[in-house]
Motif scaffolding. Structure first.
Motif, PDB file in Angstrom:
ATOM      1  N   MET A   1      37.460  36.425  41.838  1.00 44.57           N
ATOM      2  CA  MET A   1      37.747  38.262  41.284  1.00 44.57           C
ATOM      3  C   MET A   1      39.070  38.029  41.562  1.00 44.57           C
ATOM      4  O   MET A   1      39.141  39.057  42.228  1.00 44.57           O
ATOM      5  CB  MET A   1      36.812  38.726  41.448  1.00 44.57           C
ATOM      6  N   SER A   2      40.176  38.133  41.228  1.00 43.80           N
ATOM      7  CA  SER A   2      41.383  37.420  42.054  1.00 43.80           C
ATOM      8  C   SER A   2      41.652  38.712  41.469  1.00 43.80           C
ATOM      9  O   SER A   2      42.693  38.989  42.326  1.00 43.80           O
ATOM     10  CB  SER A   2      42.107  36.707  42.373  1.00 43.80           C
ATOM     11  N   GLY A   3      41.477  38.838  40.447  1.00 46.22           N
ATOM     12  CA  GLY A   3      42.878  39.920  38.999  1.00 46.22           C
ATOM     13  C   GLY A   3      41.927  41.654  39.936  1.00 46.22           C
ATOM     14  O   GLY A   3      43.170  42.368  39.157  1.00 46.22           O
ATOM     15  N   ALA A   4      40.941  41.648  39.666  1.00 46.63           N
ATOM     16  CA  ALA A   4      40.771  43.334  40.120  1.00 46.63           C
ATOM     17  C   ALA A   4      41.088  43.564  41.647  1.00 46.63           C
ATOM     18  O   ALA A   4      41.021  43.077  42.903  1.00 46.63           O
ATOM     19  CB  ALA A   4      39.175  43.072  39.761  1.00 46.63           C
ATOM     20  N   VAL A   8      36.733  47.558  43.302  1.00 42.47           N
ATOM     21  CA  VAL A   8      36.383  46.549  42.558  1.00 42.47           C
ATOM     22  C   VAL A   8      35.299  45.959  42.445  1.00 42.47           C
ATOM     23  O   VAL A   8      34.352  45.514  41.657  1.00 42.47           O
ATOM     24  CB  VAL A   8      37.317  46.571  41.082  1.00 42.47           C
ATOM     25  N   ASP A   9      35.958  44.362  42.956  1.00 41.54           N
ATOM     26  CA  ASP A   9      35.547  43.740  43.413  1.00 41.54           C
ATOM     27  C   ASP A   9      33.889  44.503  43.924  1.00 41.54           C
ATOM     28  O   ASP A   9      32.621  43.565  43.856  1.00 41.54           O
ATOM     29  CB  ASP A   9      36.076  42.904  44.372  1.00 41.54           C
ATOM     30  N   ILE A  12      31.674  45.280  41.777  1.00 37.43           N
ATOM     31  CA  ILE A  12      30.427  44.846  40.514  1.00 37.43           C
ATOM     32  C   ILE A  12      29.742  43.750  41.389  1.00 37.43           C
ATOM     33  O   ILE A  12      28.384  43.831  40.852  1.00 37.43           O
ATOM     34  CB  ILE A  12      31.939  44.085  40.533  1.00 37.43           C
ATOM     35  N   SER A  13      30.273  43.254  42.590  1.00 36.30           N
ATOM     36  CA  SER A  13      28.887  42.579  43.217  1.00 36.30           C
ATOM     37  C   SER A  13      27.566  43.907  43.559  1.00 36.30           C
ATOM     38  O   SER A  13      26.444  43.249  43.156  1.00 36.30           O
ATOM     39  CB  SER A  13      29.946  42.882  44.963  1.00 36.30           C
ATOM     40  N   PHE A  61      33.350  43.674  34.985  1.00 33.67           N
ATOM     41  CA  PHE A  61      33.790  42.069  35.512  1.00 33.67           C
ATOM     42  C   PHE A  61      34.762  41.083  34.478  1.00 33.67           C
ATOM     43  O   PHE A  61      35.906  40.892  34.787  1.00 33.67           O
ATOM     44  CB  PHE A  61      33.034  40.963  35.085  1.00 33.67           C
ATOM     45  N   PHE A  64      37.974  44.177  34.150  1.00 35.09           N
ATOM     46  CA  PHE A  64      38.492  44.063  35.142  1.00 35.09           C
ATOM     47  C   PHE A  64      39.502  42.848  35.745  1.00 35.09           C
ATOM     48  O   PHE A  64      40.707  42.326  36.220  1.00 35.09           O
ATOM     49  CB  PHE A  64      38.356  45.168  36.310  1.00 35.09           C
ATOM     50  N   ASP A  65      38.954  41.656  35.373  1.00 32.98           N
ATOM     51  CA  ASP A  65      39.425  40.527  36.241  1.00 32.98           C
ATOM     52  C   ASP A  65      39.216  39.280  34.735  1.00 32.98           C
ATOM     53  O   ASP A  65      40.601  39.034  34.908  1.00 32.98           O
ATOM     54  CB  ASP A  65      37.717  39.713  36.317  1.00 32.98           C
ATOM     55  N   GLN A  66      38.557  39.583  33.675  1.00 31.36           N
ATOM     56  CA  GLN A  66      38.799  39.141  32.749  1.00 31.36           C
ATOM     57  C   GLN A  66      40.113  39.575  31.819  1.00 31.36           C
ATOM     58  O   GLN A  66      41.520  38.542  31.113  1.00 31.36           O
ATOM     59  CB  GLN A  66      38.504  38.561  31.816  1.00 31.36           C
TER      60      GLN A  66
END
Length: 140
Positions: A1-4, A8-9, A12-13, A61, A64-66
């Motif tokens: 999850m590096s892009g968010a 947001v992480d 999501i969690s 996920f 925001f991440d992909q």
């Protein structure tokens, strides 16, 4: 999850953990509750909310991440939230119908046997007691 971002992480969690908790509690309730009418609440309420939380977490996920937004999770959630109450209603109507018609496979619950349906009653609904019935006279 590096892009968010961190927020947001965490969101999501939290959605994934909350959704998994609801799904676990709903599945556990379906196994542990004693009667069919009580067991209906596990998959229709808690598990539906659990899968909804997991699907919303998945949507966040992938958004925001992909970097891509798809409607797959939204359509799955919509289908799940529409079909779960309808299927539970149909299962409960069949169960009531079997109890009222004296099916040998089902045993009455802790409330006792349901009243015998009248000739004009619908196939799986309860009606208000008639004036001369035992239930109506015992309430007065």
């Amino acid at each position: 999850m590096s892009g968010a971002g961190l927020f947001v992480d965490i969101a999501i969690s939290a959605l994934l953990v909350l959704g998994a908790s609801f799904a676990l509690i709903g599945s556990w309730g379906m196994v542990r509750l004693p009667t069919l009418m009580e067991r209906l609440h596990g998959p229709t309420k808690a598990t539906t909310l659990g899968l909804g939380g997991i699907l919303v977490g998945s949507m966040l996920f992938f958004t925001f991440d992909q970097g891509g937004w798809t409607m797959h999770e939204l359509l799955i959630s919509l289908f799940l939230f529409i079909t779960a109450p309808i299927s539970a209603n149909m299962i409960s109507k069949v169960h009531l119908h079997q109890l009222r018609c004296g099916s040998k496979d089902d045993v009455a619950g802790p409330a006792g046997d349901p009243p015998v349906p009248s000739e004009t009653a619908n196939w799986a609904t309860y009606e208000a007691p008639h004036r001369d019935s035992v239930a109506a006279t015992s309430e007065n």
